[in-house]
Design an enzyme around this catalytic site. Structure first.
Site, mmCIF file in Angstrom:
data_model
loop_
_atom_site.group_PDB
_atom_site.id
_atom_site.type_symbol
_atom_site.label_atom_id
_atom_site.label_comp_id
_atom_site.label_asym_id
_atom_site.label_seq_id
_atom_site.Cartn_x
_atom_site.Cartn_y
_atom_site.Cartn_z
ATOM 1 N N ASP A 135 4.983 -5.583 -0.355
ATOM 2 C CA ASP A 135 5.640 -5.260 0.918
ATOM 3 C C ASP A 135 7.141 -5.508 0.773
ATOM 4 O O ASP A 135 7.539 -6.606 0.390
ATOM 5 C CB ASP A 135 5.064 -6.145 2.025
ATOM 6 C CG ASP A 135 3.558 -5.995 2.104
ATOM 7 O OD1 ASP A 135 3.084 -5.201 2.909
ATOM 8 O OD2 ASP A 135 2.855 -6.670 1.311
ATOM 9 N N LYS A 208 -2.073 3.694 -4.381
ATOM 10 C CA LYS A 208 -2.127 4.357 -3.076
ATOM 11 C C LYS A 208 -0.746 4.316 -2.390
ATOM 12 O O LYS A 208 -0.282 5.313 -1.845
ATOM 13 C CB LYS A 208 -3.170 3.657 -2.208
ATOM 14 C CG LYS A 208 -3.392 4.380 -0.926
ATOM 15 C CD LYS A 208 -4.533 3.838 -0.124
ATOM 16 C CE LYS A 208 -4.550 4.621 1.182
ATOM 17 N NZ LYS A 208 -5.132 3.883 2.270
ATOM 18 N N PHE A 209 -0.092 3.141 -2.448
ATOM 19 C CA PHE A 209 1.223 3.040 -1.808
ATOM 20 C C PHE A 209 2.263 3.908 -2.497
ATOM 21 O O PHE A 209 3.171 4.430 -1.864
ATOM 22 C CB PHE A 209 1.683 1.571 -1.756
ATOM 23 C CG PHE A 209 1.426 0.967 -0.414
ATOM 24 C CD1 PHE A 209 0.145 0.593 -0.048
ATOM 25 C CD2 PHE A 209 2.449 0.825 0.511
ATOM 26 C CE1 PHE A 209 -0.124 0.081 1.204
ATOM 27 C CE2 PHE A 209 2.195 0.303 1.767
ATOM 28 C CZ PHE A 209 0.914 -0.073 2.114
ATOM 29 N N GLU A 210 2.094 4.056 -3.801
ATOM 30 C CA GLU A 210 3.024 4.908 -4.540
ATOM 31 C C GLU A 210 2.885 6.364 -4.071
ATOM 32 O O GLU A 210 3.878 7.057 -3.849
ATOM 33 C CB GLU A 210 2.707 4.792 -6.032
ATOM 34 C CG GLU A 210 3.589 5.625 -6.917
ATOM 35 C CD GLU A 210 3.319 5.331 -8.386
ATOM 36 O OE1 GLU A 210 2.264 4.732 -8.697
ATOM 37 O OE2 GLU A 210 4.160 5.708 -9.215
HETATM 38 C C1 LIG Z 1 2.333 -2.588 0.261
HETATM 39 S S1 LIG Z 1 0.724 -3.080 -0.198
HETATM 40 C C2 LIG Z 1 0.535 -2.354 -1.830
HETATM 41 C C3 LIG Z 1 -0.888 -2.315 -2.296
HETATM 42 C C4 LIG Z 1 -1.127 -1.753 -3.700
HETATM 43 N N1 LIG Z 1 -0.522 -2.579 -4.720
HETATM 44 C C5 LIG Z 1 -0.630 -0.332 -3.823
HETATM 45 O O1 LIG Z 1 0.394 -0.106 -4.494
HETATM 46 O O2 LIG Z 1 -1.269 0.566 -3.245
HETATM 47 C C6 LIG Z 1 0.941 -4.801 -0.570
HETATM 48 C C7 LIG Z 1 -0.368 -5.571 -0.595
HETATM 49 O O3 LIG Z 1 -0.109 -6.906 -1.023
HETATM 50 C C8 LIG Z 1 -0.945 -7.789 -0.298
HETATM 51 N N2 LIG Z 1 -0.280 -9.100 -0.313
HETATM 52 C C9 LIG Z 1 0.985 -9.372 0.071
HETATM 53 N N3 LIG Z 1 1.269 -10.673 -0.108
HETATM 54 C C10 LIG Z 1 0.141 -11.235 -0.617
HETATM 55 C C11 LIG Z 1 -0.189 -12.557 -0.997
HETATM 56 N N4 LIG Z 1 0.701 -13.554 -0.900
HETATM 57 N N5 LIG Z 1 -1.420 -12.797 -1.455
HETATM 58 C C12 LIG Z 1 -2.338 -11.792 -1.572
HETATM 59 N N6 LIG Z 1 -2.083 -10.508 -1.226
HETATM 60 C C13 LIG Z 1 -0.852 -10.239 -0.749
HETATM 61 C C14 LIG Z 1 -1.037 -7.166 1.082
HETATM 62 O O4 LIG Z 1 -2.208 -7.576 1.762
HETATM 63 C C15 LIG Z 1 -1.039 -5.677 0.756
HETATM 64 O O5 LIG Z 1 -2.356 -5.178 0.638
#
Ligand SMILES: C[S@@+](CC[C@H](N)C(=O)[O-])C[C@H]1O[C@@H](n2cnc3c(N)ncnc32)[C@H](O)[C@@H]1O
Length: 233
Positions: A135, A208-210
């Site tokens: 994020d 997916k986010f990409e």
């Molecule tokens: C923007 S999404 C990207 C997901 C995936 N990597 C993608 O590219 O499709 C970021 C993910 O990181 C997870 N996340 C963020 N901080 C985290 C943490 N401290 N521990 C575990 N998961 C975390 C969030 O729940 C979210 O699903």
């Protein structure tokens, strides 16, 4: 909450999203939780008990819906993979995929990655750590929520084996610059593409986010760092 309680509460890099859980994800969470999810404890994991094979371990932090993690685990059966994610529908989706493919080299911890990295892995133990499209927390007042921070970079570096790698990707230019600034200042890590440089031909599945970023016209920035090998004694 009292003032002293709110001061003690750690800053989290995530908010638990209320996203819809599909019927098949719900079933997977019910039926396969114990097969794939390791209950978080603030103790070192005994990897020999977690995976049937003794093999190099890749950890993906924040795998989202798990597409990239699933593909890597399927494509590399001689390696072990552990995903850390707090978003339960994503955990359900990943377990469904792992079950269909009969994967035994893939496990999940459903907890804050900062705590997992701190408590569950020994120093010098991990082959790779992956953080894909974390994020971006793009508002300035939210920057402290970004998972890539100096203290976290040094924690990740300590958990990698000498020669092990840290691969990051983002579709947010300012976060890419922030990553470079933080990681170039971590003395235990060396940029595999030369100081300050991005990795132009990264080896990883698309996430997916990409794909979402691509639809919105975003660019993509990858970075690859290696932990320095120990000098000969
Ligand atoms: C923007 S999404 C990207 C997901 C995936 N990597 C993608 O590219 O499709 C970021 C993910 O990181 C997870 N996340 C963020 N901080 C985290 C943490 N401290 N521990 C575990 N998961 C975390 C969030 O729940 C979210 O699903």
């Amino acid at each position: 909450m009292s003032d002293s309680e709110s001061k003690k509460r750690p800053i989290r890099s995530y908010v638990i999203r209320s996203g819809r859980t599909t019927e098949s994800q719900r079933k997977a969470l019910e039926q396969h939780w114990d097969d794939y999810v390791i209950a978080y404890q603030p103790d070192l994991l005994e990897l020999g008990r977690v995976f049937p094979q003794d093999a190099p371990l890749t950890v993906e932090i924040g795998f989202g819906m798990g597409d990239s993690l699933l593909q890597m685990a399927e494509d590399n059966p001689a390696q072990n993979f552990l995903g850390i994610e707090v978003h339960r529908p994503g955990v359900g989706k990943l377990m469904n995929g792992a079950e269909v493919r009969g994967l035994t080299n893939l496990k999940v911890i459903c907890h804050d990655a900062t705590e997992v990295m701190k408590h569950c892995f020994a120093s010098d133990s991990l082959e790779r750590v992956l953080i894909f499209f974390p994020d971006p927390w793009h508002k300035k007042r939210h920057h402290k929520r970004r998972i890539v921070q100096p203290e976290f970079a040094s924690l990740l570096a300590s958990r990698l084996r000498p020669g092990g790698s840290l691969h990051l990707a983002t579709d947010w230019e300012q976060y890419a610059e922030h990553m470079v600034e933080v990681l170039e200042n971590e003395p235990a890590l060396l940029n595999a593409n030369g100081r300050g440089n991005f990795w132009l031909n990264p080896e990883r599945p698309q996430t997916k986010f990409e794909r979402r970023g691509e639809r919105l016209g975003h660019g993509v920035w990858d970075l690859l760092y290696r932990k320095a090998e120990k000098a000969d004694q």
